[in-house]
Scaffold this motif. Sequence first.
Motif, PDB file in Angstrom:
ATOM      1  N   TYR A 168       0.914  -0.997  -0.033  1.00  0.00           N
ATOM      2  CA  TYR A 168       0.109   0.127   0.171  1.00  0.00           C
ATOM      3  C   TYR A 168       0.690   1.266   0.011  1.00  0.00           C
ATOM      4  O   TYR A 168       0.484   2.278  -0.152  1.00  0.00           O
ATOM      5  N   GLU A 169       2.098   1.076   0.163  1.00  0.00           N
ATOM      6  CA  GLU A 169       3.179   2.140  -0.150  1.00  0.00           C
ATOM      7  C   GLU A 169       3.674   1.699  -1.533  1.00  0.00           C
ATOM      8  O   GLU A 169       4.468   0.966  -1.598  1.00  0.00           O
ATOM      9  N   GLN A 170       3.468   2.584  -2.477  1.00  0.00           N
ATOM     10  CA  GLN A 170       4.287   2.274  -3.760  1.00  0.00           C
ATOM     11  C   GLN A 170       4.671   3.525  -4.492  1.00  0.00           C
ATOM     12  O   GLN A 170       4.358   4.710  -4.459  1.00  0.00           O
TER      13      GLN A 170
ATOM     14  N   VAL B  83       0.321  11.408  -0.789  1.00  0.00           N
ATOM     15  CA  VAL B  83       1.690  11.630  -1.691  1.00  0.00           C
ATOM     16  C   VAL B  83       2.591  11.695  -0.426  1.00  0.00           C
ATOM     17  O   VAL B  83       2.541  13.107   0.047  1.00  0.00           O
ATOM     18  N   ILE B  84       3.632  11.111  -0.156  1.00  0.00           N
ATOM     19  CA  ILE B  84       4.754  11.348   0.906  1.00  0.00           C
ATOM     20  C   ILE B  84       6.102  11.341   0.292  1.00  0.00           C
ATOM     21  O   ILE B  84       7.010  11.660   1.185  1.00  0.00           O
ATOM     22  N   GLY B  85       6.275  11.394  -1.004  1.00  0.00           N
ATOM     23  CA  GLY B  85       7.518  11.729  -1.459  1.00  0.00           C
ATOM     24  C   GLY B  85       7.414  11.982  -3.035  1.00  0.00           C
ATOM     25  O   GLY B  85       6.533  11.511  -3.622  1.00  0.00           O
ATOM     26  N   CYS B  86       8.372  12.506  -3.545  1.00  0.00           N
ATOM     27  CA  CYS B  86       8.557  12.946  -4.886  1.00  0.00           C
ATOM     28  C   CYS B  86       9.856  13.242  -5.505  1.00  0.00           C
ATOM     29  O   CYS B  86      10.704  13.507  -4.780  1.00  0.00           O
ATOM     30  N   ALA B  87       9.954  13.134  -6.681  1.00  0.00           N
ATOM     31  CA  ALA B  87      11.075  13.522  -7.426  1.00  0.00           C
ATOM     32  C   ALA B  87      11.032  13.586  -8.651  1.00  0.00           C
ATOM     33  O   ALA B  87      10.196  13.224  -9.306  1.00  0.00           O
ATOM     34  N   ALA B  88      11.660  14.591  -9.582  1.00  0.00           N
ATOM     35  CA  ALA B  88      11.507  14.827 -10.803  1.00  0.00           C
ATOM     36  C   ALA B  88      12.674  14.726 -11.694  1.00  0.00           C
ATOM     37  O   ALA B  88      14.040  14.761 -11.374  1.00  0.00           O
ATOM     38  N   LEU B  89      12.781  14.257 -12.836  1.00  0.00           N
ATOM     39  CA  LEU B  89      13.742  14.141 -13.882  1.00  0.00           C
ATOM     40  C   LEU B  89      13.429  15.094 -15.241  1.00  0.00           C
ATOM     41  O   LEU B  89      12.680  14.611 -15.794  1.00  0.00           O
TER      42      LEU B  89
ATOM     43  N   ARG C  20      22.794  15.256 -23.301  1.00  0.00           N
ATOM     44  CA  ARG C  20      22.576  13.800 -22.769  1.00  0.00           C
ATOM     45  C   ARG C  20      22.895  14.035 -21.298  1.00  0.00           C
ATOM     46  O   ARG C  20      23.424  13.065 -20.478  1.00  0.00           O
ATOM     47  N   MET C  21      22.169  14.988 -20.579  1.00  0.00           N
ATOM     48  CA  MET C  21      22.101  15.175 -19.064  1.00  0.00           C
ATOM     49  C   MET C  21      20.531  15.197 -18.557  1.00  0.00           C
ATOM     50  O   MET C  21      19.902  15.743 -19.352  1.00  0.00           O
ATOM     51  N   GLY C  22      20.386  14.956 -17.546  1.00  0.00           N
ATOM     52  CA  GLY C  22      19.157  15.045 -16.719  1.00  0.00           C
ATOM     53  C   GLY C  22      19.408  15.660 -15.436  1.00  0.00           C
ATOM     54  O   GLY C  22      20.332  15.618 -14.955  1.00  0.00           O
ATOM     55  N   GLU C  23      18.313  16.617 -15.079  1.00  0.00           N
ATOM     56  CA  GLU C  23      18.389  17.145 -13.937  1.00  0.00           C
ATOM     57  C   GLU C  23      17.593  16.464 -12.800  1.00  0.00           C
ATOM     58  O   GLU C  23      16.058  16.256 -12.931  1.00  0.00           O
ATOM     59  N   LEU C  24      18.156  16.009 -11.774  1.00  0.00           N
ATOM     60  CA  LEU C  24      17.171  15.586 -10.552  1.00  0.00           C
ATOM     61  C   LEU C  24      16.775  16.689  -9.665  1.00  0.00           C
ATOM     62  O   LEU C  24      17.542  17.336  -9.265  1.00  0.00           O
ATOM     63  N   ALA C  25      15.422  17.024  -9.864  1.00  0.00           N
ATOM     64  CA  ALA C  25      14.934  17.927  -9.104  1.00  0.00           C
ATOM     65  C   ALA C  25      13.804  17.594  -8.364  1.00  0.00           C
ATOM     66  O   ALA C  25      13.208  16.638  -8.221  1.00  0.00           O
ATOM     67  N   CYS C  26      13.628  18.528  -7.165  1.00  0.00           N
ATOM     68  CA  CYS C  26      12.403  18.560  -6.377  1.00  0.00           C
ATOM     69  C   CYS C  26      12.254  17.296  -5.745  1.00  0.00           C
ATOM     70  O   CYS C  26      11.310  16.632  -5.620  1.00  0.00           O
ATOM     71  N   VAL C  27      13.429  16.931  -5.307  1.00  0.00           N
ATOM     72  CA  VAL C  27      13.292  15.552  -4.237  1.00  0.00           C
ATOM     73  C   VAL C  27      12.904  15.863  -2.967  1.00  0.00           C
ATOM     74  O   VAL C  27      13.421  16.616  -2.149  1.00  0.00           O
ATOM     75  N   ALA C  28      12.024  15.111  -2.454  1.00  0.00           N
ATOM     76  CA  ALA C  28      11.294  15.658  -1.255  1.00  0.00           C
ATOM     77  C   ALA C  28      10.544  14.300  -0.692  1.00  0.00           C
ATOM     78  O   ALA C  28      10.076  13.711  -1.315  1.00  0.00           O
ATOM     79  N   VAL C  29      10.764  14.465   0.501  1.00  0.00           N
ATOM     80  CA  VAL C  29       9.827  13.142   1.354  1.00  0.00           C
ATOM     81  C   VAL C  29       9.230  14.002   2.632  1.00  0.00           C
ATOM     82  O   VAL C  29       9.859  14.738   3.383  1.00  0.00           O
ATOM     83  N   HIS C  30       8.119  13.683   2.991  1.00  0.00           N
ATOM     84  CA  HIS C  30       7.339  14.172   3.976  1.00  0.00           C
ATOM     85  C   HIS C  30       7.993  13.938   5.383  1.00  0.00           C
ATOM     86  O   HIS C  30       8.810  12.875   5.509  1.00  0.00           O
ATOM     87  N   GLY C  31       7.816  15.010   6.203  1.00  0.00           N
ATOM     88  CA  GLY C  31       8.576  14.842   7.484  1.00  0.00           C
ATOM     89  C   GLY C  31       8.115  13.711   8.116  1.00  0.00           C
ATOM     90  O   GLY C  31       9.322  13.107   9.194  1.00  0.00           O
ATOM     91  N   ASP C  32       7.208  13.178   8.224  1.00  0.00           N
ATOM     92  CA  ASP C  32       6.894  12.039   8.996  1.00  0.00           C
ATOM     93  C   ASP C  32       7.467  10.855   8.578  1.00  0.00           C
ATOM     94  O   ASP C  32       7.411   9.683   9.284  1.00  0.00           O
ATOM     95  N   TYR C  33       8.091  10.854   7.293  1.00  0.00           N
ATOM     96  CA  TYR C  33       8.416   9.626   6.818  1.00  0.00           C
ATOM     97  C   TYR C  33       9.796   9.558   6.367  1.00  0.00           C
ATOM     98  O   TYR C  33      10.193   8.901   5.574  1.00  0.00           O
TER      99      TYR C  33
END
Length: 437
Positions: free
Chosen positions: A289-291, A340-346, A353-366
């Motif tokens: 149930y966490e995916q 939604v308890i976490g996210c990241a963007a590419l 030939r590069m990608g930006e790893l952006a907006c890496v976030a995890v909820h404070g409780d997790y």
Amino acid sequence: MDTRFPFVDWFRNSSPYINAHRGRTFVILIEGEAVAEGRGEQLIQDLALLHTLGVRLVVVQGIRPQVHAALEAAGVTPRRHQGRWVADEAVMARVERVAAEQRLWLEARLSLGLPNTPLHGVEMTVVSGNLVMAKPLGVRDGIDFDRSGEVRRVRDAAIRGLLGQGSLVLLPPLGFSSTGEVFDLDAADVARHTATALGADKLILLGEASGLFDDAGQLQRQLTPAEAAPLLARTSPGDELARHLGAACAAARHGVARTHLLSWRDHDALLGELFTRDGVGTMITQHRYEQLRAAEIDDIGGLLELLEPLERRGMLVPRSRERLEYEIEDYVVIERDGMVIGCAALHHFGDARMGELACVAVHGDYRGGARGDRLLAEVERRARRQGLEALFALTTHTAHWFFEHGFRQADLADLPPLRRDTYNHARQSKVLVKPLA
């Protein structure tokens, strides 16, 4: 914050679960030890509360300690084999008597409605009967189990009809045969077969243990049947944990969405498991149930809620709803029970030939559960699949986390031209790069 009434905040947070559980079917096993140790009254009140909230309840009633007491009082010592006792006529007479007594006790408590009781104003119809069909265990290893049996089938259509009428269905650990015999059954097996036959939304097993623990003594919140198998292999046949865990794994494999292992010793276990996001016990489910999954447009609201505290602290650049909608295909999210308890963007810069790893976030409780690692691994997998040779990230607060995960400090000149032109010099973000070779 005013904390005079902390239950009010809990009640507000439980409202999504109240809505989600209404009209759902729960099969709940209450082992006899709970009643023997004086916890029956509280559990009955919790059952009544679930009933008033619209949950369709099937309760399986364990009676082992009561039968043991009756056998001792009569001077009867049953033979045991493979974790089961041999239910001969002397044993079966006590089983049938105790089952009837315990059923009447529970029905009486569920009928209680005096003004000074928690069940005041609650009318519950409790129905039991020949709803579980059984067959004998037969002869095993040369031992005739006599009237010890196993579930042949559950009369699911009859149970559904009773639930549809608003009744609580009560099942003792007894089964009936087409030849008119009564068999002693394992209560956990009755609960498992009933949940499977009904396609129940939940199977809840209330026993001695408060869940499953790893070698370090940490409670395992969620396991698949495959992950639980090594723990099951360590149990002894007939032990309560073996019976419960075996039933949970079998139910999960046969379509029961979630099985919960809880302790009746915990005063708050049943309601705490059902009406809080993380629960208090162990859940066995075929599908987590966490995916971790690709973000969808319906996740925008959850993303905004997740990112806002980090943007307010200056850790992330503010992102508007419109920008998130435009870039939603770049995002991956970790969803936990609808949140939604976490996210990241590419963000793809194909020319370089590069990608930006952006907006890496995890909820404070997790935080602290390697969720950031999972997000990074998924972004790297996507980047390689897109033919990118390196990732870069811009950060003001978390450079060390990136260093620990293979990034090195770089210069502004190492960024793709388009990203270099939009670099915000006022933030003075560090430039970090990780080769993907």
